[in-house]
Scaffold this active site. Structure first.
Site: not given
Ligand SMILES: Cc1ncc(C[n+]2csc(CCOP(=O)(O)OP(=O)(O)O)c2C)c(N)n1
Length: 322
Positions: A239, A243, A251
């Site tokens: 990435r 985020h 970080y």
């Molecule tokens: C149930 C829930 N918990 C937290 C979130 C907030 N949130 C959205 S995406 C994310 C991280 C996703 O990480 P990953 O699956 O590794 O995908 P990436 O962002 O790395 O593509 C978080 C914590 C959410 N949308 N739904």
């Protein structure tokens, strides 16, 4: 696998379109013109472009929020996406949603419930329906690495395997789930191990190589269509932005970003096209010009489009049976 030159050039076009569209959305976000947030797939575009380009028209996808390439490949136009981000009536959700929870069932794209693997059971349901009806269609779904730690992911994979449904799962393993690095969210080395635990054939591919993603996807779709059941494809990538665009991602170690900058999927594809004499530099420049013009037109369309009216907020909230 032999891939026609015209398809390789289209893959390149969609990589560029995704990169520039999200780049422009980021600029608009910084100017305060975007109504919600701006999540991008910067540096990981080869995954969404590759897996979606390998599908047939009648297939469906249950994407997640770093799948802009798949929206574009399946036919959501840059105009509709730009209008969506500006909250306009002509946008994908008619101005109802200010993030990236979009879909268009007419284009075989399920709008997703959350970012975190809740879309996988949706794909399994669709795939089970295809199997019961005897249709040779496939459902593809994606998740980040973090999403694979959630229950929905495991339930979906288990059911897909037990019922041998034509679903293909992709993991955009970009090393971080928000600020949590891989090592803090799983004790295994490769995410594929999770799929193997459900007896699902699994493969690791270079997620920054659109040809590799496309090739692995094509193979998995063919197997699924022939009744071979699901496949899991872990796409290793990084990435390259936060985020979301509100996150400076302090970080993430700088060296890691420097290392992956050299493996950029667009640079990779340019090298591939030039080395294999599928395109020359002026040809690539032409694609760049075409994409930029398309985005200027899209933004103009979005700017000129009206906002929805208040009463429209409660229209279309529930599905109309097809
Ligand atoms: C149930 C829930 N918990 C937290 C979130 C907030 N949130 C959205 S995406 C994310 C991280 C996703 O990480 P990953 O699956 O590794 O995908 P990436 O962002 O790395 O593509 C978080 C914590 C959410 N949308 N739904």
């Amino acid at each position: 696998m032999d891939i026609a030159s015209k398809d390789l050039l289209q893959l390149y076009y969609y990589l560029k379109l995704t990169r520039h569209l999200e780049g422009r959305v980021t600029t608009l976000y910084r100017q305060g013109k975007i109504l919600g947030g701006a999540w991008t797939s910067y540096g990981t575009e080869a995954i969404s472009v590759g897996y979606s380009y390998a599908l047939e028209k009648d297939d469906v996808i249950a994407p997640y929020f770093r799948d802009m390439g798949a929206y574009l490949v399946r036919g959501i136009t840059p105009k509709r996406i730009m209008a969506h981000y500006l909250g306009k009536k002509t946008g994908v959700t008619g101005g109802k949603e200010g993030n990236v929870h979009v879909g268009d069932i007419k284009l075989g794209i399920f709008g997703y419930p959350s970012h975190l693997a809740d879309n996988l059971p949706v794909a399994v349901g669709a795939a089970l329906a295809f199997k019961i009806r005897g249709e040779k269609r496939v459902a593809a779904a994606t998740t980040g690495d973090g999403g694979t730690s959630r229950g929905d992911f495991h339930e979906a994979l288990n059911m897909a395997s037990v019922f041998k449904v034509p679903a293909v799962f992709f993991c955009n393993n970009n090393k971080y789930a928000y600020s949590t690095p891989l090592t803090r969210q799983m004790a295994i080395k490769n995410v594929v191990e999770r799929a193997l635990a459900y007896a699902i054939p699994a493969e690791i591919v270079d997620g920054n190589d659109v040809v590799a993603v496309y090739t692995a996807a094509k193979k998995a779709y063919a197997r699924a269509r022939e009744g071979g059941g699901p496949t899991f494809i872990e796409c290793k990538t990084m990435r390259m932005h936060g985020h979301s665009e509100h996150d400076s991602a302090k970080y993430v170690p700088k060296e890691l970003l420097e290392e992956w900058k050299k493996k950029d999927p667009i640079i990779n594809m340019e090298k591939y096209l030039l080395n294999n004499k599928i395109a020359n530099q002026p040809g690539l420049d032409e694609v760049d010009k075409r994409v930029k013009q398309e985005l200027v037109d899209a933004e103009e369309f979005a700017e000129k489009s009206p906002y929805p009216e208040g009463k429209e907020a409660i229209e279309g909230l529930y599905a109309t049976p097809l």
